[in-house]
Design a protein around this motif. Structure first.
Motif, PDB file in Angstrom:
ATOM      1  N   ILE A  83      34.506  61.865   9.548  1.00  0.00           N
ATOM      2  CA  ILE A  83      35.349  61.472   8.423  1.00  0.00           C
ATOM      3  C   ILE A  83      35.926  60.077   8.662  1.00  0.00           C
ATOM      4  O   ILE A  83      36.007  59.252   7.737  1.00  0.00           O
ATOM      5  N   TYR A  86      33.052  57.564   8.061  1.00  0.00           N
ATOM      6  CA  TYR A  86      32.770  57.450   6.624  1.00  0.00           C
ATOM      7  C   TYR A  86      33.878  56.671   5.917  1.00  0.00           C
ATOM      8  O   TYR A  86      33.607  55.853   5.024  1.00  0.00           O
ATOM      9  N   ALA A  87      35.116  56.935   6.298  1.00  0.00           N
ATOM     10  CA  ALA A  87      36.241  56.236   5.677  1.00  0.00           C
ATOM     11  C   ALA A  87      36.212  54.749   6.017  1.00  0.00           C
ATOM     12  O   ALA A  87      36.507  53.901   5.165  1.00  0.00           O
ATOM     13  N   THR A  90      33.687  53.074   3.892  1.00  0.00           N
ATOM     14  CA  THR A  90      34.221  52.950   2.532  1.00  0.00           C
ATOM     15  C   THR A  90      35.192  51.783   2.425  1.00  0.00           C
ATOM     16  O   THR A  90      35.136  50.991   1.474  1.00  0.00           O
ATOM     17  N   VAL A 128      41.515  56.717   0.807  1.00  0.00           N
ATOM     18  CA  VAL A 128      40.432  57.407   1.505  1.00  0.00           C
ATOM     19  C   VAL A 128      40.976  58.352   2.575  1.00  0.00           C
ATOM     20  O   VAL A 128      40.384  59.408   2.840  1.00  0.00           O
ATOM     21  N   GLY A 132      40.172  62.245   2.862  1.00  0.00           N
ATOM     22  CA  GLY A 132      39.616  62.730   4.121  1.00  0.00           C
ATOM     23  C   GLY A 132      40.413  63.881   4.704  1.00  0.00           C
ATOM     24  O   GLY A 132      39.847  64.885   5.156  1.00  0.00           O
ATOM     25  N   SER A 230      39.274  50.061  -4.084  1.00  0.00           N
ATOM     26  CA  SER A 230      39.528  51.114  -3.095  1.00  0.00           C
ATOM     27  C   SER A 230      39.516  52.498  -3.736  1.00  0.00           C
ATOM     28  O   SER A 230      38.966  53.451  -3.171  1.00  0.00           O
ATOM     29  N   SER A 234      36.630  55.269  -3.014  1.00  0.00           N
ATOM     30  CA  SER A 234      37.086  56.555  -2.482  1.00  0.00           C
ATOM     31  C   SER A 234      36.563  57.716  -3.321  1.00  0.00           C
ATOM     32  O   SER A 234      36.141  58.747  -2.782  1.00  0.00           O
ATOM     33  N   PHE A 238      32.989  57.703  -1.115  1.00  0.00           N
ATOM     34  CA  PHE A 238      33.400  58.523   0.023  1.00  0.00           C
ATOM     35  C   PHE A 238      33.191  60.010  -0.248  1.00  0.00           C
ATOM     36  O   PHE A 238      32.591  60.721   0.580  1.00  0.00           O
ATOM     37  N   LEU A 241      29.560  60.943  -0.430  1.00  0.00           N
ATOM     38  CA  LEU A 241      29.004  60.900   0.921  1.00  0.00           C
ATOM     39  C   LEU A 241      29.356  62.167   1.690  1.00  0.00           C
ATOM     40  O   LEU A 241      28.504  62.733   2.402  1.00  0.00           O
ATOM     41  N   CYS A 242      30.597  62.620   1.549  1.00  0.00           N
ATOM     42  CA  CYS A 242      30.997  63.882   2.187  1.00  0.00           C
ATOM     43  C   CYS A 242      30.267  65.067   1.565  1.00  0.00           C
ATOM     44  O   CYS A 242      29.967  66.051   2.254  1.00  0.00           O
ATOM     45  N   GLY A 246      28.671  65.465   4.716  1.00  0.00           N
ATOM     46  CA  GLY A 246      29.989  65.671   5.300  1.00  0.00           C
ATOM     47  C   GLY A 246      29.965  66.694   6.422  1.00  0.00           C
ATOM     48  O   GLY A 246      29.093  67.573   6.470  1.00  0.00           O
TER      49      GLY A 246
END
Length: 270
Positions: A83, A86-87, A90, A128, A132, A230, A234, A238, A241-242, A246
């Motif tokens: 996480i 990934y963040a 992002t 993000v 997360g 942003s 997010s 993000f 992607l999760c 994830g």
């Protein structure tokens, strides 16, 4: 030494500076006495160029340091390595798009612009990290219920090969339904709060772009750009992607509770 240069154009002035520097370096090396071999030249004409050069290098290094600190903060708050990575990706994309907006608006790198670029990391990490943390700290009961539905829908037959294929299929579906449950829960828990935070800050920046002072107008443009990029990354980068790759279960998670127990001193028996 002559050369066409513009004091406000960094590239042309940098060429002129390097031309002068190379001349003095070679001259000092050939003709200066031994105790002056390490001398250097200085001129007040290069004062503004020095500020520009330090801003260029300082902004880049400060941005990298800020991203590193953001990675540590994301890792500590989420407790999951994937996480945090990934963040960080992002945030990097959001900042890159924001800087691109500044280029389109024909900003020139100055003291205010350098500060703004570094501030972009701190402002873009907020959304993000909420998503997360919401993804990681989901109610495990919801995940167990969704997993149980997958098990109930999968009916094994007598064929051994089909049973193995069905086992892998069920495992994959369980992982996907867990990711879906986590993303949906994250949006339901913090989605509205994140949107309102982005909207109010965007509105504050919008009210500043009509100012006659350039610094205030640029700050308003910065707030609008960083909030829009942003929040968009997010929500639409993000979280998808999760949803695709994830972490599930305890994958990538750090057992902080166990680490804390290791540092606790066990009571001695009397």
């Amino acid at each position: 030494i002559s050369g066409a240069h513009n004091r406000t154009d960094y590239n042309s002035y940098n060429k002129y500076y390097m031309k002068v520097k190379n001349f003095f370096d070679s001259y000092i090396k050939q003709h200066a006495p031994e105790h002056l071999k390490h001398a250097w030249f200085s001129s007040s004409n290069f004062a503004f160029y020095g500020v520009q050069r330090e801003l260029l290098s300082g902004s880049s290094s400060s941005l990298l340091v800020s991203l590193g600190i953001a990675l540590v903060v994301l890792f500590l708050t989420s407790g999951n390595l994937f996480i945090a990575i990934y963040a960080l990706i992002t945030i990097t994309f959001a900042i890159a798009i924001t800087v691109g907006v500044f280029v389109v608006l024909e900003w020139e790198l100055g003291i205010i612009e350098g500060i703004v670029i570094v501030m972009a990391v701190g402002l873009s990490v907020d959304f993000v990290v909420h998503f997360g943390v919401g993804y990681i700290h989901i109610d495990p009961t919801d995940i167990d219920n969704e997993r149980k539905k997958i098990e109930d829908q999968s009916k094994p037959n007598g064929n051994e090969n089909d049973s193995k294929i069905n086992t892998w299929r069920v495992m994959y579906r369980k992982q996907q339904v867990e990711r879906t449950t986590r993303v949906r829960g994250s949006i339901l828990r913090v989605g509205s709060a994140v949107f309102m935070a982005a909207f109010t800050t965007f509105a504050a920046g919008f009210s500043m772009i009509f100012a006659s002072v350039i610094a205030i107008r640029q700050m308003g443009q910065f707030l609008m750009a960083i909030m829009l990029t942003s929040w968009s990354f997010s929500m639409f980068f993000f979280l998808p992607l999760c949803l695709i790759i994830g972490p599930v279960g305890i994958c990538g998670s750090i057992p902080f509770s166990r680490l804390i127990k290791c540092f606790k001193q066990t009571p001695r028996q009397q």
